[in-house]
Design a protein around this motif. Structure first.
Motif, PDB file in Angstrom:
ATOM      1  N   UNK A   1       0.842  -1.206   0.000  1.00 50.47           N
ATOM      2  CA  UNK A   1       0.000   0.000   0.000  1.00 50.47           C
ATOM      3  C   UNK A   1       0.868   1.242   0.000  1.00 50.47           C
ATOM      4  N   UNK A   2       2.003   1.120   0.675  1.00 53.80           N
ATOM      5  CA  UNK A   2       2.892   2.262   0.721  1.00 53.80           C
ATOM      6  C   UNK A   2       3.380   2.626  -0.672  1.00 53.80           C
ATOM      7  N   UNK A   3       3.554   1.588  -1.532  1.00 51.63           N
ATOM      8  CA  UNK A   3       4.022   1.886  -2.888  1.00 51.63           C
ATOM      9  C   UNK A   3       2.995   2.687  -3.643  1.00 51.63           C
ATOM     10  N   UNK A   4       1.691   2.400  -3.418  1.00 51.52           N
ATOM     11  CA  UNK A   4       0.663   3.170  -4.108  1.00 51.52           C
ATOM     12  C   UNK A   4       0.754   4.635  -3.750  1.00 51.52           C
ATOM     13  N   UNK A   5       1.061   4.927  -2.469  1.00 48.23           N
ATOM     14  CA  UNK A   5       1.061   6.314  -2.037  1.00 48.23           C
ATOM     15  C   UNK A   5       2.168   7.107  -2.711  1.00 48.23           C
ATOM     16  N   UNK A   6       3.355   6.516  -2.791  1.00 44.76           N
ATOM     17  CA  UNK A   6       4.481   7.316  -3.255  1.00 44.76           C
ATOM     18  C   UNK A   6       4.871   7.005  -4.691  1.00 44.76           C
ATOM     19  N   UNK A   7       4.159   6.110  -5.373  1.00 48.36           N
ATOM     20  CA  UNK A   7       4.524   5.770  -6.752  1.00 48.36           C
ATOM     21  C   UNK A   7       4.481   6.996  -7.641  1.00 48.36           C
ATOM     22  N   UNK A   8       3.404   7.804  -7.481  1.00 42.40           N
ATOM     23  CA  UNK A   8       3.231   8.931  -8.397  1.00 42.40           C
ATOM     24  C   UNK A   8       4.290   9.991  -8.240  1.00 42.40           C
ATOM     25  N   UNK A   9       4.987   9.987  -7.091  1.00 40.49           N
ATOM     26  CA  UNK A   9       5.983  11.024  -6.849  1.00 40.49           C
ATOM     27  C   UNK A   9       7.049  11.000  -7.928  1.00 40.49           C
ATOM     28  N   UNK A  10       7.591   9.796  -8.195  1.00 42.00           N
ATOM     29  CA  UNK A  10       8.657   9.689  -9.190  1.00 42.00           C
ATOM     30  C   UNK A  10       8.176   9.217 -10.549  1.00 42.00           C
ATOM     31  N   UNK A  11       7.133   8.397 -10.576  1.00 41.08           N
ATOM     32  CA  UNK A  11       6.810   7.709 -11.824  1.00 41.08           C
ATOM     33  C   UNK A  11       5.435   8.063 -12.363  1.00 41.08           C
ATOM     34  N   UNK A  12       4.730   9.027 -11.741  1.00 46.07           N
ATOM     35  CA  UNK A  12       3.367   9.309 -12.171  1.00 46.07           C
ATOM     36  C   UNK A  12       3.300   9.849 -13.574  1.00 46.07           C
ATOM     37  N   UNK A  13       4.232  10.761 -13.902  1.00 49.53           N
ATOM     38  CA  UNK A  13       4.207  11.357 -15.227  1.00 49.53           C
ATOM     39  C   UNK A  13       4.521  10.315 -16.296  1.00 49.53           C
ATOM     40  N   UNK A  14       5.519   9.476 -15.999  1.00 49.00           N
ATOM     41  CA  UNK A  14       5.882   8.440 -16.977  1.00 49.00           C
ATOM     42  C   UNK A  14       4.713   7.488 -17.199  1.00 49.00           C
ATOM     43  N   UNK A  15       4.016   7.119 -16.104  1.00 49.85           N
ATOM     44  CA  UNK A  15       2.877   6.219 -16.268  1.00 49.85           C
ATOM     45  C   UNK A  15       1.786   6.866 -17.097  1.00 49.85           C
ATOM     46  N   UNK A  16       1.467   8.151 -16.792  1.00 48.62           N
ATOM     47  CA  UNK A  16       0.426   8.824 -17.562  1.00 48.62           C
ATOM     48  C   UNK A  16       0.777   8.887 -19.034  1.00 48.62           C
ATOM     49  N   UNK A  17       2.073   9.177 -19.307  1.00 53.43           N
ATOM     50  CA  UNK A  17       2.526   9.262 -20.694  1.00 53.43           C
ATOM     51  C   UNK A  17       2.428   7.909 -21.383  1.00 53.43           C
ATOM     52  N   UNK A  18       2.849   6.851 -20.687  1.00 54.60           N
ATOM     53  CA  UNK A  18       2.815   5.507 -21.275  1.00 54.60           C
ATOM     54  C   UNK A  18       1.385   5.093 -21.578  1.00 54.60           C
ATOM     55  N   UNK A  19       0.460   5.420 -20.668  1.00 50.31           N
ATOM     56  CA  UNK A  19      -0.935   5.089 -20.941  1.00 50.31           C
ATOM     57  C   UNK A  19      -1.463   5.886 -22.117  1.00 50.31           C
ATOM     58  N   UNK A  20      -0.973   7.117 -22.266  1.00 41.06           N
ATOM     59  CA  UNK A  20      -1.359   7.903 -23.438  1.00 41.06           C
ATOM     60  C   UNK A  20      -0.876   7.245 -24.720  1.00 41.06           C
ATOM     61  N   UNK A  21       0.375   6.740 -24.706  1.00 38.44           N
ATOM     62  CA  UNK A  21       0.894   6.027 -25.884  1.00 38.44           C
ATOM     63  C   UNK A  21       0.053   4.789 -26.168  1.00 38.44           C
ATOM     64  N   UNK A  22      -0.345   4.098 -25.099  1.00 36.27           N
ATOM     65  CA  UNK A  22      -1.104   2.862 -25.268  1.00 36.27           C
ATOM     66  C   UNK A  22      -2.435   3.117 -25.943  1.00 36.27           C
ATOM     67  N   UNK A  23      -3.023   4.301 -25.680  1.00 34.92           N
ATOM     68  CA  UNK A  23      -4.314   4.559 -26.305  1.00 34.92           C
ATOM     69  C   UNK A  23      -4.164   4.781 -27.799  1.00 34.92           C
ATOM     70  N   UNK A  24      -2.912   4.932 -28.270  1.00 33.50           N
ATOM     71  CA  UNK A  24      -2.702   5.084 -29.701  1.00 33.50           C
ATOM     72  C   UNK A  24      -2.484   3.783 -30.430  1.00 33.50           C
ATOM     73  N   UNK A  25      -2.523   2.670 -29.728  1.00 30.91           N
ATOM     74  CA  UNK A  25      -2.346   1.373 -30.381  1.00 30.91           C
ATOM     75  C   UNK A  25      -3.566   1.099 -31.265  1.00 30.91           C
TER      76      UNK A  25
END
Lengths: 349, 203
Positions: free
Chosen positions: A1-25
């Motif tokens: 659960x702790x990972x969920x809290x702090x994941x977005x701190x370092x990797x939130x932007x990368x995840x959002x971007x990757x999901x954006x790329x995925x919607x272009x498949x």
């Protein structure tokens, strides 16, 4: 659960971007449009309306399949390298691990090319850009694996995988394939352990995907080695041990010597039984490689159903590669006017 | 949870010392020296009340901050390929901000009850201590409630932004989840107001 809290701190932007790329498949409607194209020009036109946009607009006529392949690969490399550039630790190490697989392919490509007396200038452009490293050009100098290790690879990230391969035999055709399989086995097990140590959702998602990859390699090595001179013991040394088949299934696979035997081994594992049942070696059936691709696509799609983990980056790269293979298959069918099997691409959505 | 040898060693040393001290007091008949009541009475009620204010504001702001960064980063990432989500998803940020405002309100309400007193009569002093404890409780309640509420709204908002980027009909549905998440912060505010009611420190 702790990972969920702090994941977005370092990797939130990368995840959002990757999901954006995925919607272009490409979706199934896009594929319907592509299979109805008559020429490669039509293909280019249809791809312009998708996420690919004008990536082929600077190409001179006539368009060839090789050019399309290069541009597709360039696009995916660009996206991956952007994600790598904006990532923080431990995502950076994770993305680096993904590139090691391509490095292994490049090394084997260069060694095989050197054996066939091709010039280094011809071979280097054919290497996959994701797997490039500084010492890549120096590989052609080596004659034996030991030389390859001490002269070139000892400073690269692949050094620990080479320990099992060092021998004084000369690099020849068969040996090079064995080297590729041994390197890949070590790399896969290392990646699996790394993901397991990351823990949390990343471990759950990635270990599932990598276990399937390991089992798939074990099956394919067995099936492809039936008519070659590879002994059972040599074959067993190439099986990765991080899959579901370890240890019993791998022992069984070692002893089989025909396709029916492999099928029997697979029937003990319900997820693989389904895959082998739906395939066959007749001309109308899907081959087992196609079924493996389909299963891989399904696992990669499932990775996107969970949030706050690194699996989506790996899954996105693999799905994009599958899409590239699909587009090239369709383009080849169109350019050779052999439309009978144009529907044999693997649908993703 | 990976604990290193250093932290394990420190923990066991601490536990060992505590047991040793406790046994010493007990076995040498000096157990009465371990006096919790004296300790509580020697802390002034002002201390309790003002720590209550500190907890109210700081924990609420911590919750709101965690929520805003979780959501904001996802809006940025998702907004690269789907620019239409940028404006609509600011609602999630506003809901996180509301959590910080609850903490601010309670801080002001609690600090309004703090006045000086001069009495030394025990029955009146008891009332002052009661007021101090009530204000501490009020501050702790609203602070912790808002901390978890802010984190919750933030994580749900992050999911809402990424889902909206894929399929715009999902946004309103996930917003309903966020509204429920926001309600739990409101519970903290209400209970805290009830707690701080009647905490009278003047003579």
């Amino acid at each position: 659960m702790k990972e969920d809290l702090v994941f977005n701190l370092d990797h939130g932007y990368a995840e959002g971007l990757c999901r954006g790329f995925r919607s272009g498949i490409l979706k199934s409607t896009d594929y319907h449009n592509l299979v109805q194209c008559e020429t490669l020009e039509d293909l280019r036109l249809h791809l312009q309306s998708t996420d690919y946009g004008n990536f082929l607009s600077n190409e001179s006529n006539p368009l060839t399949v090789n050019v399309i392949d290069d541009r597709l690969r360039e696009k995916i490399v660009q996206e991956f390298q952007h994600l790598r550039n904006i990532s923080y630790e431990p995502l950076s190490t994770f993305l680096d691990y993904i590139t090691y697989g391509y490095m292994i392919d490049n090394i084997v490509l260069l060694i095989t090319g050197t054996l066939h007396q091709r010039a280094i200038g011809d071979l280097l452009p054919r290497c996959h850009p994701l797997g490039s490293f500084e010492q890549l050009g120096a590989i052609t100098v080596a004659d034996t694996p030991a030389q390859l290790y001490t002269a070139v690879l000892v400073d690269t990230p692949l050094a620990p995988y080479f320990i099992d391969c060092i021998s004084e035999h000369d690099l020849d055709e068969l040996n090079v394939e064995i080297i590729r399989s041994t390197l890949y086995k070590a790399y896969l097990e290392d990646f699996y352990n790394f993901c397991k140590n990351l823990g949390g959702v990343t471990a759950e998602v990635m270990c599932e995907i990598l276990a399937f990859e390991a089992d798939r390699r074990a099956f394919m090595i067995t099936i492809n080695s039936f008519d070659t001179g590879l002994t059972q013991d040599d074959r067993a040394k190439l099986y990765p041990t991080c899959g579901h088949l370890h240890p019993d299934g791998l022992q069984e696979l070692r002893r089989t010597d025909n396709y029916e035997g492999v099928r029997d081994v697979a029937s003990r594992y319900p997820q693989y039984k389904v895959l082998f049942d739906g395939s066959g070696t007749n001309t109308g059936d899907k081959t087992i490689e196609d079924r493996f691709f389909e299963h891989e696509v399904k696992l990669n799609m499932n990775a996107f159903l969970r949030q706050f983990h690194f699996g989506i980056f790996y899954a996105y790269l693999k799905l994009k590669e599958q899409e590239n293979r699909n587009i090239i298959w369709i383009a080849e069918c169109i350019s050779q006017k052999h439309r009978a099997r144009i529907d044999n691409y693997i649908p993703i959505f | 949870m990976t604990t290193s040898y250093l932290s394990k060693g420190a923990l066991s040393a601490g536990v060992g010392l505590t047991i040793y001290a406790g046994l010493t007091y007990m076995l040498t008949n000096y157990g009465f020296r371990f006096d919790i009541g004296w300790f509580l009475l020697s802390i002034s009620p002002y201390q309790w009340a003002l720590i209550g204010i500190a907890l109210a504001v700081s924990l609420s702001v911590l919750g709101a901050a965690l929520g805003i960064f979780a959501t904001g980063v996802s809006i940025l990432g998702g907004g690269v390929k789907a620019p239409r989500i940028r404006t609509k998803n600011l609602i999630s940020i506003i809901m996180c901000e509301a959590v910080a405002i609850y903490g601010l309100i309670m801080g002001i309400v609690i600090s309004g009850s703090i006045t000086s007193f001069m009495t030394t009569k025990p029955e009146e002093l008891a009332l002052k201590y009661r007021a101090g404890y009530k204000l501490f409780g009020a501050g702790l309640t609203v602070g912790l409630c808002n901390l978890f509420c802010g984190v919750c709204v933030g994580l749900v908002g992050s999911g809402a932004a990424l889902a909206d980027a894929q399929n715009s009909s999902l946004f309103v549905r996930i917003l309903i989840i966020e509204i429920f998440a926001s309600a739990i912060g409101l519970f903290g505010l209400i209970v805290s107001i009830l707690q701080s009611n009647g905490a009278n420190m003047s003579d």
